[in-house]
Motif scaffolding. Sequence first.
Motif: not given
Length: 185
Positions: A62-68, A71-75, A95-97, A121-123
């Motif tokens: 349900g998140l836009p691809l950019r936000l998913s 979150a994956i990059l943070v992980t 995706a726009g990051v 998302i980052y926080d």
Amino acid sequence: MMTERLPHFDMSTATPEQKAVLDEILSGPRGNLNGPFLGWIHSPELAQHAQRLGAFCRYQTGLPLRLSELAILVTASRWQAQAEWYIHYPIALQAGVGVADAEAIRHGRRPEFADADDELIYDFANELYETKRVSDATYAQAVGRFGHQVVINLVGLLGYYALVAMTLNVFDMRAVGQQSLPFPE
């Protein structure tokens, strides 16, 4: 690419259970076996459950691809997961990051986000990884912005990609074609 930590996997000697998992991965939205799959395949039941969870977490949160992807990059950065970063960095950029944001994350620095959703998302992800909890304020902001279901899915996405990172790190796996390492070893 596999290392010597796991036995070489040969498709010609795969069990019916292994073939079923690999066929499902290859015929699904991923279309390739890049990532933890050739590690997990040595436990086909785990591989099947994990890859199905991963397909949901990657494509249906349900998140836009950019936000998913953020979150994956943070992980990936938190776990210093070489292959995870290598695979998802170009996807995140597409995706726009922003490159500057991604590079700050890779180097363990807080980006100067232009978008409030990216910052949220980052926080959220960093609070969860850092404190093993999410503050009431960040939680309320996330639920207010995305709703309970998407926040639950975000926690699932973070947990799934932590599993991916652990798998890649424990078995010293690299991405197909990976020549460089984004994190020092």
